[in-house]
Write a protein that holds these residues in place. Structure first.
Motif, PDB file in Angstrom:
ATOM      1  N   LYS B  29       0.817  -1.219   0.000  1.00 58.11           N
ATOM      2  CA  LYS B  29       0.000   0.000   0.000  1.00 58.11           C
ATOM      3  C   LYS B  29       0.848   1.266   0.000  1.00 58.11           C
ATOM      4  CE  LYS B  29      -4.363  -1.577   0.643  1.00 58.11           C
ATOM      5  NZ  LYS B  29      -5.511  -1.220  -0.184  1.00 58.11           N
ATOM      6  N   ARG B 102      -0.158   4.938  -1.192  1.00 54.32           N
ATOM      7  CA  ARG B 102      -0.409   5.147  -2.622  1.00 54.32           C
ATOM      8  C   ARG B 102      -1.759   5.804  -2.886  1.00 54.32           C
ATOM      9  NH1 ARG B 102       3.342   2.262  -5.596  1.00 54.32           N
ATOM     10  NH2 ARG B 102       4.377   0.548  -4.500  1.00 54.32           N
ATOM     11  N   ASP B 103      -2.718   5.579  -1.992  1.00 54.41           N
ATOM     12  CA  ASP B 103      -4.068   6.071  -2.271  1.00 54.41           C
ATOM     13  C   ASP B 103      -4.308   7.490  -1.771  1.00 54.41           C
ATOM     14  OD1 ASP B 103      -4.208   5.778   0.450  1.00 54.41           O
ATOM     15  OD2 ASP B 103      -5.748   4.201   0.423  1.00 54.41           O
TER      16      ASP B 103
END
Lengths: 238, 127
Positions: B29, B102-103
């Motif tokens: 992530k 990443r989000d």
């Protein structure tokens, strides 16, 4: 009491000095699986099922460690960045591992592994000395314990489950004053068509900062998987 | 790397970064290719297992205070890099280099922290 103390002192004087704590040398060359394991039919079935799930997007985003499920034998021994320590007693050698705060009891009183040993993450271990090498036999490793193995003819490493009949033979010895070598032979028809072998090196550390610490994974675990296997982090503390 | 007979299969640093059974969780992530630096005020430092956490207030785009959660190593190896439970105190002005999520959520994995006196505490080595 006097006899027991005498036996203990005599034993300690005869044993090699494994004091201090030991850390896996995960960057060392010539460590890991000594050669590519030869998978059994059942082993290939597991690997191919993991591949199918991976390709179909059915694998969860994180392994079960996210739920604080410990690693078991044999993979727990070379856990990077975690120390372990030996404690010698007259009838057993105890090993405390920082990784998941696990403990091994290696019985050195001549007993055999009981047929009804309780399946455990660390299994049930007996040991004997061959000169300066401790030979440890381990069975009754809980079959839900995960392992990561290299897959033949590929660059993949796949997480699998060993079978209930896995047997480990570890040969533990000092290579030099501050390097411990553990060679492990893994026999498991659920994975391997012939015994697989690993070799790992461990560096000795001394000093207060290197003493082993408690590791209670459930203390403040702020990561979890949802029902679809997606990984989440609890980023705020309010 | 092709696996060959008679050759050791080196697991290497990937063990540290959660692609193995050794890890507590995956780090997929986090964007480990693009580290960023945050500057802000310490809200709280949790020196705990399985991970330490730095809660830090950082100025947002509209001047608001955004709480970031930065995951660090466990105390057993942080102490071997000079950390203590009191290394970061509420109210400290610090900067921290991290691999962000990443989000876009306000979170990341800690690489290092620069303390008010300019000293640097390091965390897990980069991959």
């Amino acid at each position: 009491m006097v006899a027991a103390l005498g036996a203990s002192v005599g034993m300690a004087a005869d044993l090699p000095d494994w004091s201090g704590t030991w850390e896996a040398q995960y960057r060392a060359t010539n460590t890991g699986y000594v050669k590519t394991p030869v998978l059994s039919k059942a082993g290939w079935a597991q690997v191919n099922e993991v591949r199918r799930k991976r390709d179909a997007g059915e694998l969860p985003e994180s392994g079960e460690g996210i739920n604080c499920v410990p690693i078991g034998m044999p993979d727990i021994m070379p856990s990077p960045l975690f120390q372990f320590e030996f404690y010698f007693t007259p009838d057993k050698i105890v090993t405390y591992l920082e990784a998941y705060g696990m403990v091994r009891w290696i019985h050195t009183d001549g007993r055999e592994i009981p047929a009804d040993a309780i399946p455990a993450f660390m299994g049930y271990s007996t040991g004997h000395w061959e000169v300066d090498t401790l030979v440890v036999e381990t069975a009754a490793v809980y079959e839900g314990t995960r392992m990561t193995i290299p897959v033949p003819d590929s660059d993949e490493r796949v997480e699998v489950r060993h079978g209930p009949d896995m047997h480990l033979t570890e040969r533990v010895r000092l290579l030099d004053g501050d390097t411990l070598e553990i060679r492990t032979t893994i026999t498991d028809p659920a994975l391997f068509a012939e015994p697989a072998q690993t070799r790992h090196l461990y560096a000795r550390h001394r000093g207060q900062e290197w003493e082993v610490s408690e590791y209670v994974c459930a203390q403040n675990n702020r990561t979890y998987l949802d029902e679809e296997g997606k990984q989440h982090f609890i980023l705020k503390t309010d | 790397m092709q696996v060959r007979d008679c050759a050791f299969i080196v697991f290497g640093m990937s063990l540290v970064f959660a692609t193995s059974t050794s890890a507590h969780h995956s780090t997929a992530k986090f964007d480990k290719e693009h580290a960023i630096v945050l500057s802000g005020t310490v809200k709280e430092f949790q020196y705990t297992n399985p991970h330490s956490w730095l809660q830090i207030y950082v100025d947002g785009n509209n001047g608001e205070q955004v709480e970031w959660g930065i995951e660090g190593g466990s105390p057993n190896f942080l102490k071997r890099r000079g950390w203590t439970a009191k290394s970061l105190q509420p109210g400290d002005k610090v900067s921290t280099r991290i691999y962000p999520m990443r989000d876009g959520q306000p979170g990341g994995i800690m690489i290092e922290v620069t303390l008010p006196d300019g000293s640097v505490l390091t965390d897990i080595p980069p991959p």
